[in-house]
Write an enzyme that holds these catalytic residues in place. Structure first.
Site, PDB file in Angstrom:
ATOM      1  N   HIS A 190      40.676  30.660  34.299  1.00 25.60           N
ATOM      2  CA  HIS A 190      39.480  30.035  33.755  1.00 25.60           C
ATOM      3  C   HIS A 190      39.335  28.578  34.161  1.00 25.60           C
ATOM      4  CE1 HIS A 190      39.309  33.868  31.964  1.00 25.60           C
ATOM      5  NE2 HIS A 190      38.021  33.647  31.941  1.00 25.60           N
ATOM      6  N   GLU A 430      36.152  46.690  35.239  1.00 30.08           N
ATOM      7  CA  GLU A 430      37.244  45.810  35.666  1.00 30.08           C
ATOM      8  C   GLU A 430      38.606  46.462  35.435  1.00 30.08           C
ATOM      9  OE1 GLU A 430      36.549  42.027  33.732  1.00 30.08           O
ATOM     10  OE2 GLU A 430      36.102  42.932  31.821  1.00 30.08           O
ATOM     11  N   ASP A 454      39.352  40.724  37.278  1.00 33.09           N
ATOM     12  CA  ASP A 454      40.297  41.591  36.566  1.00 33.09           C
ATOM     13  C   ASP A 454      40.552  42.880  37.335  1.00 33.09           C
ATOM     14  OD1 ASP A 454      41.293  40.352  34.218  1.00 33.09           O
ATOM     15  OD2 ASP A 454      39.272  40.404  33.394  1.00 33.09           O
ATOM     16  N   CYS A 501      29.968  40.503  39.302  1.00 28.53           N
ATOM     17  CA  CYS A 501      29.913  39.157  38.733  1.00 28.53           C
ATOM     18  C   CYS A 501      31.273  38.472  38.778  1.00 28.53           C
ATOM     19  CB  CYS A 501      29.371  39.177  37.308  1.00 28.53           C
ATOM     20  SG  CYS A 501      30.412  40.095  36.164  1.00 28.53           S
TER      21      CYS A 501
HETATM   22  C1  PEP Z   1      36.116  39.408  36.026  1.00 22.39           C
HETATM   23  O1  PEP Z   1      37.132  39.842  35.511  1.00 22.39           O
HETATM   24  O2  PEP Z   1      35.828  39.547  37.233  1.00 22.39           O
HETATM   25  C2  PEP Z   1      35.160  38.638  35.211  1.00 22.39           C
HETATM   26  C3  PEP Z   1      33.986  38.279  35.693  1.00 22.39           C
HETATM   27  O3  PEP Z   1      35.536  38.305  33.948  1.00 22.39           O
HETATM   28  P1  PEP Z   1      36.552  37.108  33.580  1.00 22.39           P
HETATM   29  O4  PEP Z   1      36.851  36.355  34.846  1.00 22.39           O
HETATM   30  O5  PEP Z   1      35.870  36.279  32.573  1.00 22.39           O
HETATM   31  O6  PEP Z   1      37.731  37.868  33.060  1.00 22.39           O
HETATM   32 MG    MG Z   2      37.290  39.930  33.335  1.00 24.18          MG
END
Ligand code: PEP
Ligand code: MG
Length: 572
Positions: A190, A430, A454, A501
């Protein structure tokens, strides 16, 4: 000149002074002083309390013109600090029991915090987090440590930390942070995601960075090559000033594409989505067709308490207004893994990324989930809102989540509250277990979006936060492209919208095979929009399809990368 290496996760170059950031952790033991020192120890506490008050005054003054909400939080901290019962409790322990001031502070604040956290009213329970915050401030002053906070830095710096908590990144001062270096974290952590969305150059996974850089003044952060140059000589500084200018020129060239309609060289339209993690206006809204991912967890992480239904409705409406009529895909709370909430105690897990996170956690906390669903549905009356669940592993998950939506809809109908009856409900793909039954999943949902961050982690069995095994984390592996191709074709066959995404969608090189595999919706951070549009304009659809075929037959990710780089270079 020493050079450290790491993962360049947010492009750019920064030259600046180092600021090593260590969040304070209190280490207090039960301890008492000898007779005859009571006044001296009492004075110590009173001095610390006064210092804490003047720190708070400074913060309140700073925030009062920029964020009334943040100013209010710190004003409440001042009230806690001066609370009669708290002060009497601490001073009583010092005078009567001869408790050392740090022990007395720790005991009294913790006792009140526990009492409050048991309160039925969530607003009162949330004050426990504030008490702990004030306790930490006083303890830090008693220990003689300086205040550390990324929200109010006094000069522009390159921040160095072991790791940044989502709450640190959420509140950091974007104007003052020139670059970020951390010891842990990969491209999809993050910290990386926030750094990219703020366009702050970042190199993560630099072992022992905090120790090595503790006594360093100046660095060059090369977040194109993944290097940190310590105390660079004049020659290097000049070279990097030139590189920075070149980088900015390239950014300018691709920036031209920001305002263009995203088209392939053969004229097919690709929809560009925006990923957001706050309710703030983002320039990406202007240059995208939809919000493909609204990470709502940041709303929870920035707050000192569980956001109420009203607060959430206001936040979601703000995002819908920012989106100016474009659809907004609201992802329900995705915590657990590397994200926690200070006011929600969760059991420690051996394998948090495989644990009770995201949708699983929401299903196990019905009140929390219900509040968010109510808020999202209520907001859906004010714009086009799509609802999306993270970390779906089975069709049972989909059905359970949809059942909760239906029950909230029924509640709102009974209460006569408006919402979009035809709200689209979808899932993130994911987890491989849902990816391989994409045909069945497509029947149960209105749309899906692939979370490649993920999906890579779970397909390759590689912890996305572990810098030591970053080479195993292969978002562009042939296995990933085969799996993605299968997902896209099942959703396209079913006539259900499918997007990506995850961070892969914002990588211009990856965009070529993704579109070649049948994807027409790519959602990314604002900082990637121009470069992706630029890259798409260089290839015809037939060329992209051919490249997609080839990457699926390649043996390694290195081969895929090489092919994509060569094909892009031919068209530069
Ligand atoms: C992902 O896992 O690709 C995603 C967009 O969610 P996050 O990165 O918030 O886990
Ligand atoms: Mg994710």
């Amino acid at each position: 000149m020493r050079i450290l290496k790491g993962n360049p996760v947010s492009r750019g170059i920064a030259l600046g002074n180092v600021f090593v950031y260590k969040a304070f952790t209190a280490d207090v033991h039960e301890s008492y002083f000898e007779e005859g020192h009571a006044q001296e120890q009492l004075q110590k506490f009173r001095d610390a309390a006064r210092m804490a008050e003047s720190e708070l005054d400074r913060v309140i003054e700073k925030f009062s013109s920029v964020s009334e909400e943040k100013a209010k939080i710190f004003a409440a901290h001042k009230e806690i600090l001066n609370d009669e019962e708290v002060v009497e409790g601490i001073e009583g322990m010092i005078l009567d029991d001869h408790a050392m001031p740090d022990y007395a502070v720790d005991m009294v604040f913790t006792e009140f915090a526990i009492l409050l956290s048991k309160a039925k009213d969530p607003l009162i329970a949330a004050r426990a987090a504030d008490l702990r915050d004030v306790r930490n401030r006083v303890l830090r002053i008693l220990k003689g440590e300086k205040e550390m906070n990324l929200a109010h830095l006094t000069e522009q710096v390159v921040v160095v930390a072991h790791d940044l908590l989502p709450s640190d990144t959420a509140t950091l001062d974007r104007e003052k942070v020139l670059g970020i270096i951390t010891e842990v974290g990969g491209a999809t952590s993050h910290t990386a995601i926030i750094a990219r969305s703020y366009s702050i150059p970042a190199v993560l996974g630099v072992p022992e960075a905090t120790e090595i850089l503790a006594s360093v003044g100046h660095v060059v952060l090369d977040a194109l090559a993944g290097k940190v140059l310590i105390e660079p000589d004049q020659q290097t500084i000049l070279e990097y000033q030139v590189k920075l200018a070149e980088y900015q020129k390239e950014e300018c060239e691709t920036r031209e594409y920001l305002t263009k309609i995203p088209l392939t060289a053969s004229g097919e339209k690709v929809s560009i989505g925006l990923n957001i993690g706050s309710t703030e206006p983002d320039e990406g809204f202007k240059y995208s067709d939809f919000v493909g991912l609204f990470r709502t967890e940041f709303l929870y992480m920035e707050s000192e308490h569980m956001p109420t239904e009203e607060e959430q409705v206001a936040a979601y409406r703000k995002v819908l207004a920012n989106a100016m009529g474009n659809p907004v895909t609201l992802r329900t709370l995705d915590i657990g893994g590397d994200k926690s909430l200070r006011y929600l105690a969760l059991p420690k897990e051996e394998n948090p990324f495989l644990g009770n996170r995201a949708l699983r956690l929401c299903l196990s906390l019905p009140d929390l989930f219900r509040t968010q669903l109510r808020a999202a549905l209520r907001a859906s009356a004010f714009g086009e809102l799509w609802l999306m669940f993270p970390m779906v592993g089975t069709i049972d998950d989909v059905r359970n989540a949809r059942a909760r939506v239906e029950s909230v809809k029924a509640e709102l109908r009974t209460e006569g509250i408006a919402f979009d009856e035809n709200i689209k409900v979808g899932i993130m793909i994911e987890i491989p277990s849902i990816a391989v039954i994409a045909d069945l999943a497509a029947k149960e949902v209105d749309f899906a979006s692939v979370g490649t961050n993920d999906l890579t982690q779970y397909l390759h069995a590689v912890d996305r936060m572990n810098a030591a095994i970053v080479d195993y984390y292969q978002s562009m592996s042939p296995s990933m492209f085969r799996m993605l191709g299968m997902i896209f074709s099942e959703f396209n066959k079913a006539g259900k919208p499918i997007s990506v995404c995850g961070e892969l969608a914002g990588d211009p090189l990856a965009a070529i095979p993704l579109v070649g595999l049948g994807l027409r919706k790519l959602s990314m951070n604002a900082s990637n929009i121009a470069r992706v549009k630029w890259m798409l304009s260089k290839f015809t659809l037939t060329e992209m399809k051919e490249i997609a075929e080839r990457v699926q037959l390649m043996a390694t990710q290195a081969d895929v990368n090489q092919l994509l780089k060569e094909e892009a270079a031919k068209r530069a």
